[in-house]
Design a protein around this motif. Structure first.
Motif: not given
Length: 296
Positions: A203-223
């Motif tokens: 799931l994280r791999a898919s999410f990381d690919a999505l935000v990279e494609q959108m050019g968005i630096p995600a703000k990670i609060a917790a993992e």
């Protein structure tokens, strides 16, 4: 042709697992010389050397690897037969389920729901790491493994992988974030602190690919590597969770949490893993069929 001696085969398997005569003899409570003699008798019966000396230990020859594969299959079948026939005719049937420790509890309960409350069935649940659960499956300690990770397979793998469900993935947060609902997805992902699965998850791999494609630096609060912990972090207001709605089904129904947006194109897949068995537990087939019918 000599009749295969299963006692010799069991001793051979013990030596193959230990890779030394000394260790295997200690485990079997035999003298090393007696064990060595019986292994030589088995080799003579099969017409091939099964081991070759390598340093201080023993390594399987090609014939030895083939013999071990067949030995494991023979003893799995024997254990399967014993377990099945020992319970034949008893009033209560047992289903032993292994589930990935990080798997959604709501999904697990949904899968087992047809058996819950039945007076003739005992459900035994065990959670753990995937490798441990698959070993338990091969040892017939569990009847089925529930997971969201497809096990590695090749032509010799004993696993049967049943695709059970594809769940959507959403952004989930507290009602105080409800004003964010309807905002463009890119704005939500760029502006809000996020609660994410750990990087090794699909799931994280898919999410990381999505935000990279959108050019968005995600703000990670917790993992977190556990769906239950992602749920608790969302309830605590640590941020907006990237999570399948089924994980927080109860919180969504009561309004404790709200769905702010759907991550289109990202799915969480759930699988049941079983073995080719001569005497499969009929409760597994019953659950799989019931689950498939729900999707029809």
């Amino acid at each position: 042709m000599d009749v295969l001696n299963l006692h010799h085969l069991r001793l051979f398997r013990a030596v193959a697992r230990d890779s030394t005569l000394t260790g295997a003899a200690r485990t079997l409570n035999l003298s090393q010389s007696a064990l060595s003699s019986q292994i030589k008798t088995l080799e003579a019966s099969l017409g091939h050397d099964l081991f070759e000396r390598r340093g201080r230990g023993l390594a399987l020859t090609e014939a030895g690897r083939i013999a071990l594969d067949h030995a494991e299959a023979i003893f799995r079948t024997a254990d399967d037969l014993t377990a099945t026939l020992r319970n034949a005719g008893t009033g209560r049937k047992a289903l032993r389920v292994g589930a990935l420790a990080t798997l959604s509890r709501n999904f697990q309960i949904g899968f087992l729901e047809p058996l819950i409350g039945r007076s003739d069935v005992e459900v035994v649940l065990r959670s753990g790491a995937q490798a441990d659960l698959l070993r338990a499956l091969e040892a017939l300690s569990v009847d089925v493994v529930l997971t969201n990770l497809v096990p590695a397979r090749d032509a010799s793998s004993p696993y049967l992988v049943h695709s059970l469900s594809e769940q959507p993935v959403s952004l989930i947060g507290l009602p105080s974030a409800a004003g964010s609902a309807g905002r463009p997805l890119a704005d939500l992902l760029a502006d809000e602190p996020l609660i994410l699965p750990t990087p090794e998850s699909a799931l994280r791999a898919s999410f990381d690919a999505l935000v990279e494609q959108m050019g968005i630096p995600a703000k990670i609060a917790a993992e977190a590597d556990d769906m239950a912990m992602l749920r608790l972090l969302a309830r605590a207001g640590a941020g907006i969770a990237v999570i399948p709605p089924i994980v927080v089904r109860d919180e969504l129904s009561t309004g404790m949490l709200v769905e702010l947006g759907r991550l289109e194109g990202i799915k969480e897949e759930f699988f049941a893993v079983t073995l080719h068995r001569r005497f499969p537990n009929p409760l597994v087939a019953e659950l799989l069929q019931t689950f498939r019918n729900r999707g029809d």
